[in-house]
Design a protein around this motif. Structure first.
Motif, PDB file in Angstrom:
ATOM      1  N   ILE A  24      51.898 -36.621   4.927  1.00 43.34           N
ATOM      2  CA  ILE A  24      51.942 -37.426   6.156  1.00 43.34           C
ATOM      3  C   ILE A  24      53.227 -37.140   6.925  1.00 43.34           C
ATOM      4  O   ILE A  24      53.218 -37.068   8.161  1.00 43.34           O
ATOM      5  N   VAL A  25      54.324 -36.985   6.222  1.00 50.51           N
ATOM      6  CA  VAL A  25      55.614 -36.713   6.839  1.00 50.51           C
ATOM      7  C   VAL A  25      56.016 -35.283   6.445  1.00 50.51           C
ATOM      8  O   VAL A  25      55.973 -34.949   5.263  1.00 50.51           O
ATOM      9  N   GLU A  30      57.115 -40.298  -1.109  1.00 48.70           N
ATOM     10  CA  GLU A  30      55.676 -40.535  -1.270  1.00 48.70           C
ATOM     11  C   GLU A  30      54.900 -40.006  -0.067  1.00 48.70           C
ATOM     12  O   GLU A  30      53.851 -39.360  -0.225  1.00 48.70           O
ATOM     13  N   LEU A  31      55.400 -40.273   1.123  1.00 47.16           N
ATOM     14  CA  LEU A  31      54.720 -39.813   2.336  1.00 47.16           C
ATOM     15  C   LEU A  31      54.760 -38.289   2.446  1.00 47.16           C
ATOM     16  O   LEU A  31      53.798 -37.669   2.913  1.00 47.16           O
ATOM     17  N   GLN A  32      55.853 -37.680   2.009  1.00 44.93           N
ATOM     18  CA  GLN A  32      55.938 -36.223   2.016  1.00 44.93           C
ATOM     19  C   GLN A  32      54.946 -35.628   1.025  1.00 44.93           C
ATOM     20  O   GLN A  32      54.311 -34.610   1.313  1.00 44.93           O
ATOM     21  N   ARG A  46      59.904 -44.137  -0.511  1.00 42.69           N
ATOM     22  CA  ARG A  46      58.722 -44.181   0.368  1.00 42.69           C
ATOM     23  C   ARG A  46      58.586 -42.875   1.141  1.00 42.69           C
ATOM     24  O   ARG A  46      57.480 -42.364   1.312  1.00 42.69           O
ATOM     25  N   ARG A  47      59.692 -42.332   1.592  1.00 43.30           N
ATOM     26  CA  ARG A  47      59.657 -41.058   2.315  1.00 43.30           C
ATOM     27  C   ARG A  47      59.138 -39.940   1.413  1.00 43.30           C
ATOM     28  O   ARG A  47      58.337 -39.107   1.845  1.00 43.30           O
TER      29      ARG A  47
END
Length: 87
Positions: free
Chosen positions: A84-85, A78-80, A75-76
């Motif tokens: 977003i992250v 994907e967000l990167q 998930r991290r």
């Protein structure tokens, strides 16, 4: 490895419990007094079964935490990728 240990411990405990139960039942039926060795064997069998069950639940908990960590990292990533992250 853990699965084999759990299977062996639980199997040995179950077999010991069956043997101890038959021995205890026979001693009470014949002598009207419980055989101390059969009682000790039954206690040891219960301890082995408890160890097997605890090891099973510990192993399942460990597998669950590994899976959860893999999902968190995915998930991290994907967000990167979406920006977003920061990464």
């Amino acid at each position: 490895m853990a699965g084999a240990l759990i299977t062996a411990t639980t199997g040995a405990g179950g077999l010991m419990a069956a043997v101890a139960t038959v021995g205890l039942w026979t001693s009470i039926r014949v002598e009207q007094v419980p055989e101390p060795a059969a009682m000790a064997l039954l206690v040891a069998a219960v301890v082995l079964l408890a160890i097997g069950f605890v090891a099973h639940f510990e192993h399942q908990s460990h597998l669950g935490s590994i899976q959860m960590e893999a999902q968190r990292q995915a998930r991290r990533r994907e967000l990167q990728a979406l920006g977003i992250v920061p990464g």
